[in-house]
Design a protein around this motif. Sequence first.
Motif, PDB file in Angstrom:
ATOM      1  N   ASP A 102       0.821  -1.224   0.000  1.00 50.43           N
ATOM      2  CA  ASP A 102       0.000   0.000   0.000  1.00 50.43           C
ATOM      3  C   ASP A 102       0.852   1.270   0.000  1.00 50.43           C
ATOM      4  OD1 ASP A 102      -1.901  -2.030   0.507  1.00 50.43           O
ATOM      5  OD2 ASP A 102      -1.784  -1.686   2.660  1.00 50.43           O
ATOM      6  N   PRO A 103       1.791   1.401  -0.922  1.00 53.42           N
ATOM      7  CA  PRO A 103       2.754   2.504  -0.838  1.00 53.42           C
ATOM      8  C   PRO A 103       2.157   3.871  -1.148  1.00 53.42           C
ATOM      9  CG  PRO A 103       3.033   1.323  -2.897  1.00 53.42           C
ATOM     10  CD  PRO A 103       2.045   0.534  -2.091  1.00 53.42           C
ATOM     11  N   GLU A 104       2.576   4.853  -0.388  1.00 53.21           N
ATOM     12  CA  GLU A 104       2.280   6.272  -0.615  1.00 53.21           C
ATOM     13  C   GLU A 104       3.605   6.995  -0.793  1.00 53.21           C
ATOM     14  OE1 GLU A 104       0.079   8.407  -1.202  1.00 53.21           O
ATOM     15  OE2 GLU A 104       0.024  10.132   0.124  1.00 53.21           O
ATOM     16  N   ILE A 105       3.669   7.894  -1.796  1.00 52.71           N
ATOM     17  CA  ILE A 105       4.907   8.629  -2.005  1.00 52.71           C
ATOM     18  C   ILE A 105       4.654  10.126  -1.890  1.00 52.71           C
ATOM     19  CG2 ILE A 105       4.707   8.741  -4.527  1.00 52.71           C
ATOM     20  CD1 ILE A 105       7.831   8.148  -4.509  1.00 52.71           C
ATOM     21  N   LEU A 106       5.605  10.822  -1.288  1.00 56.35           N
ATOM     22  CA  LEU A 106       5.524  12.272  -1.073  1.00 56.35           C
ATOM     23  C   LEU A 106       6.827  12.920  -1.520  1.00 56.35           C
ATOM     24  CD1 LEU A 106       4.368  14.909   0.400  1.00 56.35           C
ATOM     25  CD2 LEU A 106       5.712  14.124   2.358  1.00 56.35           C
ATOM     26  N   TYR A 107       6.718  14.025  -2.259  1.00 57.29           N
ATOM     27  CA  TYR A 107       7.870  14.894  -2.448  1.00 57.29           C
ATOM     28  C   TYR A 107       7.721  16.059  -1.494  1.00 57.29           C
ATOM     29  CZ  TYR A 107      11.048  18.391  -4.166  1.00 57.29           C
ATOM     30  OH  TYR A 107      12.029  19.334  -4.241  1.00 57.29           O
TER      31      TYR A 107
END
Length: 640
Positions: free
Chosen positions: A343-348
């Motif tokens: 369930d990956p979430e990515i943030l910059y």
Amino acid sequence: MKYRILTFFVLLAIAVRPAFASLIDEKDYAGYLFVYFTGNNIDEEAIRFAVSTDGYEYWALNDNKPVLDSKVISSTGGVRDPHILRCEDGHTFYMVATDMVSANGWDSNRAMVLLKSTDLIHWTHSVINIQKRYPGQEQLKRVWAPQTIYDREAGRYLVYWSMQYASGPDVIYYAYANDDFTDLVGEPKPLFIPKDKKSCIDGDIVYKDGVYHLFYKTEGHGNGIKVATTRSLTSGQWTESPDYKQQTKEAVEGAGTFKQIGQDKYILMYDVYMNGRYQFTETSDLEHFKVIDSEVKMNFHPRHGTVMPITAAELRALTAQWGKPEGIGELSQNPVLPGFHADPEILYSHNTGRYYIYSTTDGQPGWGGWYFTAFSSADLKNWTYEGVVLDLRSPQVSWANGNAWAPAIEEKLIDGKYKYFFYYSGNPNDNSGKQIGVAVGDSPIGPFKDMGAPIVTKSPVGGGQQIDVDVFTDPMSGKSYLYWGNGYMAGAELNDDMVSIRQETVKVLTPKGGSLKDYQYREAPYVFYRHGKYYFMWSVDDTGSANYHVAYGTSDSPLGKIKVAKDPIVTIQDPAKQIYGPAHNSVVRKPGTDEWYIVYHRINKNYIGKDRQPGIHREVCIDRLEFNDDGTIRRVSLTK
């Protein structure tokens, strides 16, 4: 505002720190590193590296030239018999070698070299001269073929090697290494003396099912390989097998044993030193061996060495440093994180200029993970484990105690300071059904503090689960929205405080129709904006199914009606590549361009089948996301 942005994507070299950090799992291995020397001339008595992706075909790195300068790391100017070990922490490596120039005579050396690295490229080194280090060593003639193993009883690293005094037999001795792996602790003691009291050298120990298997050469009498076993390394209680294990009548030495990745098979290799070749044998019980020389290829001629499994990131780092052999083919690009994650979430982060991946901690029975971790990167090439960012069994969270699932995060600039809002689902203390909470922090890696109560507690449709949250800030209006739901898709506008929703805006958005073959909604909503369209993505089927996949539709607004795409499938399994269940995704974009990537999890290939618990053995991957001229999404070409 959060922008899901990506710098140029080349996958990762991992650096892991402790505090809930997963050790390297066998599923993370993508190749093998062979360390060896090549002969008896002084320019051949040096450490060389070769790599393999299958354990059978090996390619020398650095054009078969030394990767370390023997004159720098040794006292004699030459090293032989290198052995390499991955430490229990998963990212430290110990290497030991005989400090010797054979031209000076076979009884000329008194020392060994201890080396240490955290990246397989840069090594520190120490010389341990036994004759100088310990008193009463006047009759010491030689110190040969050291190796290192972790002694599980002692909780320490044990170095073992053979020594001969005067005219006596060669005996395998041991001593523990210090914590820095720069010296030995205590006097050397005999580790193994065969019942016949004759010489034994070139010890190689394999630990399997609670038993230590010591392969050794009967030096000067038979010149073959035998094995002895024990359950306690330093007990002196060994059971000796009477038969020789080599599968040739020629003299052999330098046994090296390693496990095949993902298989219950081991390779026993040895140096047929009078004939200038290596022989490989295969076994499943460490007792019976068959020759597999016809399956093995090498573009070099090694002498006494060892093989260790390595990760895809380590393989890429080694070939980046010393050149990628032409024959090795394409290197594995996925998965991008070590261990099991889903369930990956990515943030910059505009605040730090780094990228962050948050995920469900997988590998726990019943999806029972209770904490969230983060990995960060400046370039999406090199990732750093940042530790646990939220622990549901700690004072950080008061209302929930477990089932820490599917996070989402938003960065907001508020009154000139960056704030981070971390959304997640958890199991409430009263076990009344999954609910969604939010924790707030001043950094993308925390510490986060939960608001003390969940912000979504009930289903708007009377069923399903309140899980799989997503947060999206509309670049057109600046408003932020929350999406969630298993069995249904719901959305709502967040209040300006980002920790509560405008209840009057809650709307059921579940796409209607479809089947498990195409777009029937199950869970994991995800929203992003591109070229005037709001893209809605979701996952189809069960997370433990190989058919688990991503579908999509579009809308004219963040809470508008979703129009399912004519060709709705974004990702789906590719059995030919052993890719299964690729879904529950987030999306990122390379800044200043229209290059997009999809971040998702898939089931590890070794856990397919209900009896293997596929739904809790998932791994995070990244692939290119491309669009047609009309804005429709092309089906993703998934990579291994």
